[in-house]
Write a protein that holds these residues in place. Structure first.
Motif, PDB file in Angstrom:
ATOM      1  N   GLU A 281     -36.187 -11.903  18.792  1.00  0.00           N
ATOM      2  CA  GLU A 281     -35.746 -11.614  20.157  1.00  0.00           C
ATOM      3  C   GLU A 281     -36.256 -10.269  20.651  1.00  0.00           C
ATOM      4  O   GLU A 281     -36.203  -9.974  21.843  1.00  0.00           O
ATOM      5  N   ASP A 291     -44.159 -14.591  23.706  1.00  0.00           N
ATOM      6  CA  ASP A 291     -43.357 -15.411  24.610  1.00  0.00           C
ATOM      7  C   ASP A 291     -41.868 -15.120  24.547  1.00  0.00           C
ATOM      8  O   ASP A 291     -41.133 -15.493  25.457  1.00  0.00           O
ATOM      9  N   ALA A 292     -41.381 -14.452  23.490  1.00  0.00           N
ATOM     10  CA  ALA A 292     -39.944 -14.174  23.393  1.00  0.00           C
ATOM     11  C   ALA A 292     -39.646 -12.694  23.235  1.00  0.00           C
ATOM     12  O   ALA A 292     -38.481 -12.299  23.172  1.00  0.00           O
ATOM     13  N   ARG A 311     -34.482 -12.834  26.493  1.00  0.00           N
ATOM     14  CA  ARG A 311     -34.936 -13.939  27.349  1.00  0.00           C
ATOM     15  C   ARG A 311     -35.012 -15.283  26.633  1.00  0.00           C
ATOM     16  O   ARG A 311     -34.983 -16.325  27.279  1.00  0.00           O
ATOM     17  N   ARG A 312     -35.114 -15.271  25.329  1.00  0.00           N
ATOM     18  CA  ARG A 312     -35.149 -16.524  24.570  1.00  0.00           C
ATOM     19  C   ARG A 312     -34.711 -16.234  23.148  1.00  0.00           C
ATOM     20  O   ARG A 312     -35.024 -15.180  22.604  1.00  0.00           O
ATOM     21  N   GLN A 317     -33.271 -22.061  23.319  1.00  0.00           N
ATOM     22  CA  GLN A 317     -34.664 -22.484  23.446  1.00  0.00           C
ATOM     23  C   GLN A 317     -35.045 -22.793  24.889  1.00  0.00           C
ATOM     24  O   GLN A 317     -36.226 -22.827  25.237  1.00  0.00           O
ATOM     25  N   GLY A 319     -34.465 -20.892  27.312  1.00  0.00           N
ATOM     26  CA  GLY A 319     -34.808 -19.631  27.958  1.00  0.00           C
ATOM     27  C   GLY A 319     -33.881 -19.243  29.093  1.00  0.00           C
ATOM     28  O   GLY A 319     -34.311 -18.618  30.068  1.00  0.00           O
ATOM     29  N   GLY A 321     -31.479 -17.076  28.854  1.00  0.00           N
ATOM     30  CA  GLY A 321     -31.394 -15.628  28.758  1.00  0.00           C
ATOM     31  C   GLY A 321     -29.973 -15.116  28.621  1.00  0.00           C
ATOM     32  O   GLY A 321     -29.001 -15.793  28.959  1.00  0.00           O
TER      33      GLY A 321
END
Length: 428
Positions: A281, A291-292, A311-312, A317, A319, A321
């Protein structure tokens, strides 16, 4: 080799050149299988997935196999691609397909990417270009975390290799699954690993609309017996408590290359502890996979607090948040507000990722773990007794020691069940 000698459920082919029946027409299934039987051994460089796709009745019906009984194909044709990297980002073969004798098939080559990294854009375009079933299959793949998809794909590959390892295993029925499990048990695989592997095989089977052989009374009871005879070892990772965190941050200038790097890792360690954050995270999975990871726009600093958005996460999964707030604390050596405000003041601009090096490359999971271990070793501790989760474990342990309520501890780690109890380890 005769066609009848081929495995009935899966045909693994290497580098084959198929001759189409005629321009603009489909492929004759018998011709495909016959030529596959003469194919050479598979090169080690990778796989390009070729898919057998149903064609409606009446297409290419003039070309029938010489065998009067016809040929029932369960084939996934595999040919070579350019590199091992492409193979690692590609998906598994579309698997075991039963083709009715009354229907002909067309062969359509396509790379089936996994839902991670650079494959994402290609996956989205492929989903848009295919038919409805292919599109939904891509969406189903996207429902998994990249790490889960990778594990499921590996499980299915292992199942495929098992089926191809002997003629008595090629039927792919419930007896085959039982033999597969027994082989894994004899190899010393843990019950947890076996359960995860069965989950992967189950998902892939359902994704491809083939029978799920993992759901049976015998398999369920065997897993329970497996667990009782060989219980999973208890997680003994030690917590990183406030005192140890302070010592680690104090030692960072001696471990890292310069003052900026020490400030970067101090901010990362402080957030990991006070926010009870998973490393996934907080930092990038790799230099190309961010991406995370924590973004700059998701870190809001004020005089006496810091607001952070995850955010994820493992449990988010989709997203959606989650925002949380950290306030100033008396111990300035580990105060997240003080440490993060200072790092923010020297952090270079030009990257949306918040935790970056001076050259704007993202702080990665590997780097986080390596510096954490080096710091612990420098303090005379055994780094193998700790993990990146030790910050999260330490946060829960410290909260419980301070008399925090169950609700507060659950809110801290975003736990929705009693699993938070396993993170409280005052005696470890």
């Amino acid at each position: 080799m005769r066609v009848s000698d081929l495995p009935k459920n899966l045909l693994a082919v290497d580098s084959c050149k198929f001759q189409p029946m005629s321009a603009g027409r489909g492929w004759d299934l018998y011709t495909v299988i016959s030529q596959c039987a003469e194919a050479s051994a598979l090169p080690a460089s990778g796989f390009l997935r070729a898919r057998l796709k149903y064609q409606g009745p009446g297409v290419s019906t003039s070309l029938q196999p010489p065998n009067p009984a016809g040929v029932t194909a369960r084939a996934a044709v595999q040919t070579e691609v350019a590199s091992e990297n492409q193979a690692s980002s590609a998906g598994i073969p579309l698997g075991v397909l039963s083709v009715p004798e009354s229907q002909q098939v067309a062969m359509e080559t396509s790379v089936v990417p996994g839902p991670s990294g650079a494959a994402e854009s290609g996956r989205q375009s492929a989903a848009g270009a295919g038919d409805g079933r292919s599109g939904l299959r891509f969406l189903a793949e996207a429902s998994l975390a990249p790490s889960t998809w990778k594990a499921y794909r590996a499980a299915w590959k292992r199942w495929e290799v098992f089926l191809l390892s002997g003629p008595d295993r090629s039927s792919g029925d419930s007896n085959g699954m039982i033999d597969f499990m027994w082989g894994c048990y004899q190899e010393g695989l843990s019950r947890t690993s076996m359960t995860a592997m069965l989950a992967g095989i189950s998902f892939m089977a359902k994704l491809q609309s083939v029978p799920d052989l993992t759901k049976s009374f015998l398999i369920s009871k065997a897993l329970k017996g497996w667990s009782r005879l060989h219980p999973t070892p208890k997680d003994r990772r030690k917590p990183i408590d406030p005192i140890l965190l302070s010592r680690m941050i104090f030692t960072l200038p001696d471990i890292t290359s310069d003052h900026f790097e020490a400030s970067l890792f101090a901010a990362a360690f402080s957030l990991a502890f006070h926010g009870a954050m998973r490393v996934s995270e907080l930092v990038a999975q790799s230099k190309s996979r961010t991406d995370a990871s924590l973004l700059g726009k998701h870190v809001v600093l004020s005089d006496d607090s810091i607001q952070v958005k995850i955010r994820r996460s493992k449990t988010d999964q989709a997203g959606i948040g989650h925002w949380f707030t950290l306030s100033k604390i008396q111990d300035q050596s580990i105060c997240p507000v003080k440490i993060c405000k200072y790092f923010s003041s020297i952090r270079p601009h030009g990257s949306e990722v918040w935790l970056v090096h001076e050259d704007l490359s993202p702080l990665t999971k590997f780097q986080f773990h390596a510096v954490m271990c080096n710091t612990l070793n420098a303090l005379g501790l055994n780094s193998s007794e700790f993990g990146t989760h030790s910050f999260r474990i330490g946060a829960a342990t410290a909260a419980a020691a301070s008399g925090a309520s169950v609700t507060s501890i659950q809110r801290l780690g975003r736990w929705k069940s009693g699993c938070y109890k396993s993170y409280i380890r005052p005696d470890v």
